[in-house]
Scaffold this motif. Structure first.
Motif, short mmCIF file in Angstrom:
data_model
loop_
_atom_site.label_atom_id
_atom_site.label_comp_id
_atom_site.label_asym_id
_atom_site.label_seq_id
_atom_site.Cartn_x
_atom_site.Cartn_y
_atom_site.Cartn_z
N GLY A 191 -9.58 0.51 32.99
CA GLY A 191 -8.69 1.54 33.49
C GLY A 191 -8.27 2.52 32.41
O GLY A 191 -8.03 2.14 31.28
N LYS A 192 -8.21 3.81 32.83
CA LYS A 192 -7.67 4.87 31.97
C LYS A 192 -6.38 5.37 32.62
O LYS A 192 -6.33 5.53 33.85
N LEU A 193 -5.38 5.59 31.81
CA LEU A 193 -4.18 6.20 32.35
C LEU A 193 -4.49 7.64 32.73
O LEU A 193 -5.14 8.36 31.98
N LYS A 194 -4.04 8.03 33.92
CA LYS A 194 -4.28 9.41 34.36
C LYS A 194 -3.39 10.35 33.55
O LYS A 194 -2.23 10.03 33.27
N PRO A 228 -15.61 2.97 25.07
CA PRO A 228 -14.43 3.58 24.45
C PRO A 228 -13.71 4.51 25.41
O PRO A 228 -14.29 5.02 26.37
N GLY A 229 -12.42 4.70 25.15
CA GLY A 229 -11.64 5.64 25.96
C GLY A 229 -10.85 4.98 27.07
O GLY A 229 -10.05 5.64 27.74
N TYR A 230 -11.06 3.70 27.32
CA TYR A 230 -10.30 3.00 28.35
C TYR A 230 -9.08 2.33 27.72
O TYR A 230 -9.08 1.97 26.55
N ASP A 231 -8.04 2.18 28.52
CA ASP A 231 -6.78 1.67 28.02
C ASP A 231 -6.54 0.19 28.32
O ASP A 231 -5.88 -0.50 27.55
N VAL A 232 -7.04 -0.28 29.47
CA VAL A 232 -6.79 -1.66 29.87
C VAL A 232 -8.02 -2.27 30.53
O VAL A 232 -8.91 -1.57 31.00
N VAL A 233 -8.02 -3.60 30.58
CA VAL A 233 -9.05 -4.37 31.28
C VAL A 233 -8.37 -5.04 32.46
O VAL A 233 -7.36 -5.71 32.30
#
Length: 153
Positions: free
Chosen positions: A144-147, A109-114
């Motif tokens: 990936g998580k958006l910074k 959880p907490g990630y935005d994209v693969v």
């Protein structure tokens, strides 16, 4: 003839009492264009997840009445599967690949994209049971998580 009608009525009643469940997540997606660079993301190490589907006569009875899915709804549009939208580098056609991506996203959880998933697919057909197909999929990808914040000010 009456016994056939009674049996049909009883079966119809029993089927109507059977329950189904659908687990779904959704979010509204604005109709805007955002340009992102790789530097806008924090990337994870390689992570993986697995999913298996067993089909009898091309029907996955395990997921027939219990679906786990996610979607992104665009303004004025139809819901779009999240298993294919936040994935860069692949278009998911096989449902078992979508189940593996769901497990990957659910476990992290907490990630935005693969980013650029790699799939390892094994299809098994038990000897003597040609109508049964077992599909095992292992997906490996970076997430990936958006910074937070902006580097330009």
């Amino acid at each position: 003839m009456k016994s056939v009608l009674k049996l049909t009525a009883i079966l119809t009643f029993c089927v109507s009492l059977a329950s189904c469940s659908l687990t779904m997540r959704s979010m509204k997606s604005p109709n805007t264009r955002v340009e992102l660079e790789l530097s806008d993301f924090e990337l994870s190490d390689q992570v993986s997840a697995e999913a298996t589907s067993t089909r009898i006569l091309s029907i996955d009875f395990e997921r027939l009445f219990n679906a786990q899915t996610a979607s992104v709804e665009a303004d004025g549009g139809m819901p779009i599967s999240a298993a294919s939208i936040p994935v860069f580098g692949d278009f998911v056609m096989d449902p078992t690949k979508g189940y593996a991506l769901y497990e990957l996203m659910n476990a992290n959880p907490g990630y935005d994209v693969v980013f650029y998933p790699q799939f390892e697919t094994k299809i098994k057909r038990p000897i003597g049971l040609p109508l049964i197909t077992i599909t095992e999929v292992k997906v490996t990808a970076r997430l990936g998580k958006l910074k937070a914040g902006s580097s330009e000010e």
